[in-house]
Design an enzyme around this catalytic site. Structure first.
Site, mmCIF file in Angstrom:
data_model
loop_
_atom_site.group_PDB
_atom_site.id
_atom_site.type_symbol
_atom_site.label_atom_id
_atom_site.label_comp_id
_atom_site.label_asym_id
_atom_site.label_seq_id
_atom_site.Cartn_x
_atom_site.Cartn_y
_atom_site.Cartn_z
ATOM 1 N N CYS A 120 -0.241 4.188 2.104
ATOM 2 C CA CYS A 120 0.117 3.961 3.621
ATOM 3 C C CYS A 120 1.266 4.177 4.075
ATOM 4 O O CYS A 120 1.637 4.779 5.020
ATOM 5 C CB CYS A 120 -0.487 2.676 4.195
ATOM 6 S SG CYS A 120 -2.011 1.904 3.260
ATOM 7 N N ASP A 121 2.307 3.600 3.280
ATOM 8 C CA ASP A 121 3.781 3.527 3.441
ATOM 9 C C ASP A 121 4.491 4.449 2.694
ATOM 10 O O ASP A 121 5.895 4.459 3.140
ATOM 11 C CB ASP A 121 4.129 2.213 3.696
ATOM 12 C CG ASP A 121 3.443 1.135 4.403
ATOM 13 O OD1 ASP A 121 2.963 1.632 5.448
ATOM 14 O OD2 ASP A 121 3.331 -0.052 4.027
ATOM 15 N N CYS B 92 0.620 -1.215 0.065
ATOM 16 C CA CYS B 92 -0.090 -0.068 0.085
ATOM 17 C C CYS B 92 0.845 1.381 0.151
ATOM 18 O O CYS B 92 1.504 1.709 0.968
ATOM 19 C CB CYS B 92 -1.198 0.021 1.199
ATOM 20 S SG CYS B 92 -2.107 1.553 1.289
#
Ligand code: NAP
Length: 314
Positions: free
Chosen positions: A134-135, A131
């Protein structure tokens, strides 16, 4: 007795919830994580009508949730383990116990597929990610790689180029599968290199990702490239393990339905990415959620109607 249980809180499940509750159905939705599904981890959704500038996926999902709750949808954080049809009712088992409903709508969507290569599992969360939204920010000014050639891979590469020093998009074929508009943006981007005809043979690193072992599938040449973060975007697998032996699925474990979203089992419906179909987008997930709720409501009302006066108490 609950009228309808919806399993899964992505756009399909939430849309089904909006239609079912607005139609007066007593409805519970179970979602094991936060609502929104894969949409909630998408930085920018720019092909969902009504938002000419695009909309952040989390915000879109949150608006859908608020809309569903406004009509009375009861959203619960529980994981569904098993669904069984017993006589005229459907029994839904979660980690907290059993629920009985007249009908169930499955909208459990998909999850990112794994590459199953050395280092992938060991270094997950230590540089291996599924993701970018997200990261991505963790890899500011570092060397990043994205694996895959579809819309997700190209979108992630473009997004990550905003953080990283350099992004390699590694794809096993010479041509990308992604839509033309995304490919055009990719070609224009000076910080992204397209590494074609190549696979990642291993992800290397002691405590965190340090490099990737690449293999050119045409020439057989092997190489090692430095990398701090590798984002794997090689497609999706449906979340249907808990339904094995319950409803009919295709060879890839996607649920087979008719155009009214009916599965092979009476009273069980399915909508969204978890269905066998050709296009997986927010826009058709929502449409299918509406169809599933409409068909399910008709089924519930018919069953209640024919049940009155019979030996069946709802
Ligand atoms: P996808 O379209 O199925 O693409 C998966 C990619 O990964 C393909 O390029 C495939 O290669 C590659 N791949 C598969 N297995 C591999 C392996 N073991 N090793 C190396 N490469 C592998 O998946 P997706 O990009 O996640 O998209 C899923 C669906 O969501 C699609 O329908 C897509 O259009 C949609 N989506 C749409 C948007 C948008 O509209 N903005 C954004 C994201 C996703 P091959 O090409 O060789 O098969």
């Amino acid at each position: 007795m609950i009228d309808i249980i919806i399993v899964g809180g992505g756009p399909a499940g939430l849309s089904a919830g909006i239609y079912a509750c607005r139609g007066g159905m007593n409805t519970i939705l179970f979602e094991k994580m936060g609502v929104g599904g894969q949409t909630a981890t998408t930085k920018l959704v720019e092909n969902y009508p009504g938002f000419p500038e695009g909309i952040n996926g989390y915000d879109l999902a949150d608006k859908m949730k608020q809309q569903a709750e406004k009509f009375g949808l009861d959203i619960r954080a529980e994981t569904v383990k098993k669904i069984t049809r017993k006589g005229r009712e459907i029994v839904v088992e979660t980690e907290n116990g059993q629920y009985k409903s007249i009908a169930v709508i499955i909208a459990t969507g998909c999850r990112p597929r794994k590459l199953s290569i050395p280092g992938e599992e060991e270094l997950r969360g230590k540089g291996v990610s599924y993701c970018a939204t997200c990261d991505g920010p963790l890899f500011r000014d570092r060397e990043i790689a994205v694996v895959g050639g579809g819309d997700t891979a190209v979108e992630e590469a473009l997004f990550l180029a905003g953080f990283g020093k350099f992004v390699r998009l590694i794809h096993r074929r010479p041509r990308l599968r992604a839509s033309k508009i995304l490919q055009e943006r990719l070609v224009k981007h000076s910080k992204i290199e397209f590494v074609k005809d190549s696979v990642v043979a291993a992800i290397n690193g002691k405590d965190v990702v340090e490099s990737l072992s690449l293999k050119n599938v045409k020439t057989g040449t092997e190489s090692n490239v430095p990398c701090a973060g590798v984002f794997i975007a090689v497609g999706l697998d449906p979340n249907t393990e808990f339904l094995k032996g319950t409803v009919e699925m295709n060879g890839s474990a996607y649920i087979i339905t008719d155009e009214d979203m009916k599965t092979s089992v009476e009273g069980i419906y399915a909508c969204g990415d978890v269905r066998e179909k050709t296009l997986r987008q927010v826009v058709n997930a929502c449409g299918e959620g509406a169809v599933a709720a409409f068909t399910t409501q008709k089924y519930v009302e018919e069953l209640k109607g024919i049940s009155y006066g019979e030996d069946f108490t709802l």
